[in-house]
Design an enzyme around this catalytic site. Sequence first.
Site, PDB file in Angstrom:
ATOM      1  N   HIS A 101       0.896  -1.274  -0.001  1.00 28.84           N
ATOM      2  CA  HIS A 101       0.094  -0.170  -0.012  1.00 28.84           C
ATOM      3  C   HIS A 101       0.787   1.475  -0.045  1.00 28.84           C
ATOM      4  CE1 HIS A 101       0.426  -1.309   4.105  1.00 28.84           C
ATOM      5  NE2 HIS A 101       0.685   0.002   4.412  1.00 28.84           N
ATOM      6  N   HIS A 103       0.541   5.180   1.082  1.00 27.17           N
ATOM      7  CA  HIS A 103      -0.448   6.163   1.834  1.00 27.17           C
ATOM      8  C   HIS A 103      -0.140   7.526   0.995  1.00 27.17           C
ATOM      9  CE1 HIS A 103      -0.027   4.164   5.772  1.00 27.17           C
ATOM     10  NE2 HIS A 103       0.962   3.503   5.069  1.00 27.17           N
TER      11      HIS A 103
HETATM   12  P1  AMP Z   1       1.355   0.497   7.423  1.00 22.09           P
HETATM   13  O1  AMP Z   1       1.884   0.847   8.741  1.00 22.09           O
HETATM   14  O2  AMP Z   1       2.450   1.352   6.464  1.00 22.09           O
HETATM   15  O3  AMP Z   1       1.594  -0.862   6.906  1.00 22.09           O
HETATM   16  O4  AMP Z   1       0.044   1.135   7.215  1.00 22.09           O
HETATM   17  C1  AMP Z   1      -1.229   0.453   7.423  1.00 22.09           C
HETATM   18  C2  AMP Z   1      -2.417   1.429   7.410  1.00 22.09           C
HETATM   19  O5  AMP Z   1      -3.570   0.743   7.141  1.00 22.09           O
HETATM   20  C3  AMP Z   1      -2.405   2.155   8.794  1.00 22.09           C
HETATM   21  O6  AMP Z   1      -2.417   3.584   8.345  1.00 22.09           O
HETATM   22  C4  AMP Z   1      -3.972   1.925   9.225  1.00 22.09           C
HETATM   23  O7  AMP Z   1      -4.661   2.877   9.661  1.00 22.09           O
HETATM   24  C5  AMP Z   1      -4.671   1.476   7.943  1.00 22.09           C
HETATM   25  N1  AMP Z   1      -5.820   0.466   7.925  1.00 22.09           N
HETATM   26  C6  AMP Z   1      -5.774  -0.978   8.666  1.00 22.09           C
HETATM   27  N2  AMP Z   1      -6.772  -1.278   8.836  1.00 22.09           N
HETATM   28  C7  AMP Z   1      -7.745  -0.597   7.863  1.00 22.09           C
HETATM   29  C8  AMP Z   1      -8.959  -0.795   7.177  1.00 22.09           C
HETATM   30  N3  AMP Z   1      -9.834  -1.736   7.717  1.00 22.09           N
HETATM   31  N4  AMP Z   1      -9.358   0.260   6.504  1.00 22.09           N
HETATM   32  C9  AMP Z   1      -8.675   1.473   6.179  1.00 22.09           C
HETATM   33  N5  AMP Z   1      -7.147   1.572   6.826  1.00 22.09           N
HETATM   34  C10 AMP Z   1      -6.621   0.438   7.572  1.00 22.09           C
END
Ligand code: AMP
Length: 140
Positions: A101, A103
């Site tokens: 992903h 951001h």
């Molecule tokens: P990372 O720490 O870079 O792996 O980012 C993971 C991101 O996923 C975090 O910013 C979380 O807030 C986001 N996240 C986790 N579960 C969900 C969800 N169900 N819907 C939207 N965002 C999510």
Amino acid sequence: MSVSGCIFCRIIRGEVPAMKVFEDDHTLVFMDIAGDADGHMLAVPKAHVKNVLDCDVRTLHRLMDTVQRVSRHLTENCGYDGINLLNASDESAGQSVPHFHIHIIPRKANDGVDAWPALPGAADPLEETYARLRIPGASK
Ligand code: AMP
Ligand code: ZN
């Protein structure tokens, strides 16, 4: 992490709700639920790959096309001036969800958002690090 248990695969399959911003055959962009910055969203490939390290080039290309498309939408139609793109590839880098992903954090001048991590400072001289990291024969 299996595809069946992956939270982002579950969003892609429609098993878990998400606020979808953009979707095409290969990618999806949805709002991040962290609530840490206005407009924080995530762009993901529909194929389950973990991060930039195992992503095939076609999937990577499609994802970056979508990132650019949504970023342009934010700046051209939604009143933003710029964009931060953030990615953590591997747990060692802070990746918490093991589905690739990017951001997307839309920015306005003087919005007070600090999206750049406070880094600790280099321990080694720059020239030494450069000699260790450069790819021999790959620059002109
Ligand atoms: P990372 O720490 O870079 O792996 O980012 C993971 C991101 O996923 C975090 O910013 C979380 O807030 C986001 N996240 C986790 N579960 C969900 C969800 N169900 N819907 C939207 N965002 C999510
Ligand atoms: Zn997944």
